[in-house]
Design an enzyme around this catalytic site. Sequence first.
Site, PDB file in Angstrom:
ATOM      1  N   CYS A  18       0.668  -1.197  -0.087  1.00  0.00           N
ATOM      2  CA  CYS A  18       0.007   0.081   0.102  1.00  0.00           C
ATOM      3  C   CYS A  18       0.699   1.184  -0.112  1.00  0.00           C
ATOM      4  O   CYS A  18       0.434   2.344  -0.708  1.00  0.00           O
ATOM      5  CB  CYS A  18      -1.032   0.052   1.296  1.00  0.00           C
ATOM      6  SG  CYS A  18      -1.664  -1.506   1.554  1.00  0.00           S
TER       7      CYS A  18
ATOM      8  N   ASP B 258      -3.085  -3.532   7.985  1.00  0.00           N
ATOM      9  CA  ASP B 258      -3.907  -4.023   8.567  1.00  0.00           C
ATOM     10  C   ASP B 258      -3.978  -5.616   7.762  1.00  0.00           C
ATOM     11  O   ASP B 258      -4.458  -6.372   8.437  1.00  0.00           O
ATOM     12  CB  ASP B 258      -5.537  -3.376   7.784  1.00  0.00           C
ATOM     13  CG  ASP B 258      -5.396  -2.246   8.558  1.00  0.00           C
ATOM     14  OD1 ASP B 258      -4.726  -1.431   8.839  1.00  0.00           O
ATOM     15  OD2 ASP B 258      -6.744  -1.566   8.787  1.00  0.00           O
TER      16      ASP B 258
ATOM     17  N   CYS C  42      -2.039   2.850   3.171  1.00  0.00           N
ATOM     18  CA  CYS C  42      -2.875   1.874   3.887  1.00  0.00           C
ATOM     19  C   CYS C  42      -4.005   2.576   4.781  1.00  0.00           C
ATOM     20  O   CYS C  42      -3.909   3.754   5.018  1.00  0.00           O
ATOM     21  CB  CYS C  42      -1.930   0.895   4.791  1.00  0.00           C
ATOM     22  SG  CYS C  42      -3.040  -0.331   5.382  1.00  0.00           S
ATOM     23  N   ASP C  43      -5.110   1.780   5.312  1.00  0.00           N
ATOM     24  CA  ASP C  43      -6.077   2.287   5.733  1.00  0.00           C
ATOM     25  C   ASP C  43      -6.096   3.645   6.794  1.00  0.00           C
ATOM     26  O   ASP C  43      -6.326   4.421   6.488  1.00  0.00           O
ATOM     27  CB  ASP C  43      -6.672   1.045   6.430  1.00  0.00           C
ATOM     28  CG  ASP C  43      -7.320   0.053   5.495  1.00  0.00           C
ATOM     29  OD1 ASP C  43      -6.992   0.178   4.158  1.00  0.00           O
ATOM     30  OD2 ASP C  43      -8.093  -0.715   5.930  1.00  0.00           O
ATOM     31  N   LYS C  44      -5.310   3.340   7.888  1.00  0.00           N
ATOM     32  CA  LYS C  44      -5.009   4.205   8.838  1.00  0.00           C
ATOM     33  C   LYS C  44      -4.343   5.408   8.588  1.00  0.00           C
ATOM     34  O   LYS C  44      -4.303   6.580   9.425  1.00  0.00           O
ATOM     35  CB  LYS C  44      -4.824   3.546  10.416  1.00  0.00           C
ATOM     36  CG  LYS C  44      -5.602   2.478  10.671  1.00  0.00           C
ATOM     37  CD  LYS C  44      -7.100   2.930  10.664  1.00  0.00           C
ATOM     38  CE  LYS C  44      -7.782   1.443  10.759  1.00  0.00           C
ATOM     39  NZ  LYS C  44      -7.618   0.553   9.519  1.00  0.00           N
TER      40      LYS C  44
ATOM     41  N   CYS D 253      -5.216  -2.106  -1.334  1.00  0.00           N
ATOM     42  CA  CYS D 253      -6.164  -3.359  -1.562  1.00  0.00           C
ATOM     43  C   CYS D 253      -7.184  -2.808  -2.502  1.00  0.00           C
ATOM     44  O   CYS D 253      -7.814  -1.636  -2.437  1.00  0.00           O
ATOM     45  CB  CYS D 253      -6.799  -3.477  -0.305  1.00  0.00           C
ATOM     46  SG  CYS D 253      -5.611  -4.374   0.916  1.00  0.00           S
TER      47      CYS D 253
ATOM     48  N   GLU E 189     -10.007  -5.432  13.353  1.00  0.00           N
ATOM     49  CA  GLU E 189     -10.879  -5.821  12.307  1.00  0.00           C
ATOM     50  C   GLU E 189     -11.082  -7.131  12.391  1.00  0.00           C
ATOM     51  O   GLU E 189     -10.289  -7.991  12.878  1.00  0.00           O
ATOM     52  CB  GLU E 189     -10.238  -5.279  11.079  1.00  0.00           C
ATOM     53  CG  GLU E 189     -10.288  -3.689  10.675  1.00  0.00           C
ATOM     54  CD  GLU E 189      -9.878  -3.354   9.381  1.00  0.00           C
ATOM     55  OE1 GLU E 189      -9.402  -4.040   8.862  1.00  0.00           O
ATOM     56  OE2 GLU E 189      -9.975  -2.237   9.231  1.00  0.00           O
TER      57      GLU E 189
ATOM     58  N   SER F 130     -13.147  -4.992   8.307  1.00  0.00           N
ATOM     59  CA  SER F 130     -12.268  -4.588   7.133  1.00  0.00           C
ATOM     60  C   SER F 130     -13.325  -4.093   6.280  1.00  0.00           C
ATOM     61  O   SER F 130     -14.437  -4.775   6.117  1.00  0.00           O
ATOM     62  CB  SER F 130     -11.496  -5.773   6.469  1.00  0.00           C
ATOM     63  OG  SER F 130     -11.057  -5.363   5.227  1.00  0.00           O
TER      64      SER F 130
END
Length: 557
Positions: A52, A84, A125-127, A197, A447, A473
Amino acid sequence: MPNERKLKSHDLLAGPSRAPARAMLKAVGFTDDDLSKPIVGVANTWIEVMPCNFHLRRLSERVKAGIRAAGGTPIEYNTIAVSDGISMGTEGMKASLISREVIADSIELVARGHLFDGVVALSGCDKTIPGTVMALARLNLPSIMLYGGSIMPGKFQGHDVTIQDVFEAVGKHASGNMTDVELKDLEDHACPGPGACGGQFTANTMAIAFEFLGISPMGRNGVPAMDERKDDVAFECGKMVMDLISKDLRPRKIITRKSLENAIAAVATTGGSTNAVLHLLAIAKESGIKLSIDDFDRINRKVPLLADLKPGGRYAAADLYAAGGTTLVAKRLVDAGLLHTEQPTVTGCTIGEEAQRATEAAGQQVLRPLADPIKPTGGLVILKGNLAPEGCVVKVAGHSIMKFEGPAKVFDREEDAFAAVKAGRIKAGNVVVIRYEGPSGGPGMREMLGVTAAIVGAGLGDSVALLTDGRFSGATHGLMAGHVAPEAVRGGPIGAVKTGDIVTFDIAKRRLDVKLSQKEIAARLKKAKRPVSRYTVGVMAKYARHVSSASEGAVTT
């Protein structure tokens, strides 16, 4: 360029008394000419542990080149990131949401400590995505967040796949429906290179949300990670931040109640991740704007689900980009009268003006026309009831179940629930309850993709429901209620449920209930023995002590 009174960096670098600071900066290569210009921090979340963010060093060089070309001096600095997807299903996943706060804190501290005039934040990435924007909202300096972009789909047995398919394959493999060789083949081909992702999971959800919020330039986040145009976008963002400094256009002029509603509408129409609720509540908190969990449901009721995106749909983020991208999504919402078109963005144009630039690929099927939505309302709903007095979040994109009732199977740890699924102890009709995994109880609100994907992979996706005070997720689909609040460790009713109790999901009535009286719930909670946290010192313990409820964004400020 702005006059000296507008440049914070002059307090650090201008005049005879600041000779020591200039001397130290010259030691690493800066010149007098460099130090006379606006200083722009390039906050990078590059890390070597995940696809990511792996390519962000390349993009940061292009951002810095754009800043220099527009008359500024870039200073790059780095912060942390937790994957994640890699940590999922392990103790390491507890670090994920906590990392959002650390990312925000560290970006803020460096920018404050060195009196930057502006910031460009790079996320992946997500956070890292909400973490960067939380920092920009706090700092309120002219700034932009650029998302590194989505990974391209992998290929397995002749069709496109994403990491979601690998997680679900674990369940298939455990139930005997996939061989060792097939699982290895999928593992080897699901992630073909750098990028986040590939479905409308949390990363792409937040990337779209922040374009509609206005803090990212419309259409640029959606350019895939390895698309050659991404380098041009990064250069453009470097130039763009200098224009923001010149105009003194700051995040708190862009992040407003109305722009937050625009972001929620974008999440709803694209079938985005439940995590968007948590992160947008946090952004509102950082920006001093009143926003509640109920606002998400109110907006969701008005907005049609138009995007046929994974995990509930057929297509990946790269397909949406090819179809017309987020600008086309904005055009759909403008045409429906569902967007506050006058809201400013970092491009200098309003979001309504950006939407008018939309183009649509001939024959595309990723984003439906307004006359033919996938569903008449959006992809997220908020439920309340005697199990969730403060609310919980359910993603309804990808399934049509409106009511579900069944006996609870209760677990106090994610690992125990996952083991039960793998061992075949979860049966059709069950409601899986996973508790003590909330923001404080986890700590870190893990998650549950390992569990939810295993349920789907075992063929139980339409016949088992799940609720948790943890998170899901963005790749999760099926009837799953997350963010149940209050959480168990803080006396929430989810802590009173026992295996065999009857739990009811009623989507139409927005209810999540257990068939127990309030008196019985109170009596059980009084006797409940809460697990003792393994974390008594360090960042995990500190977070557990200070974090707010999920219904308030799980923030520590």
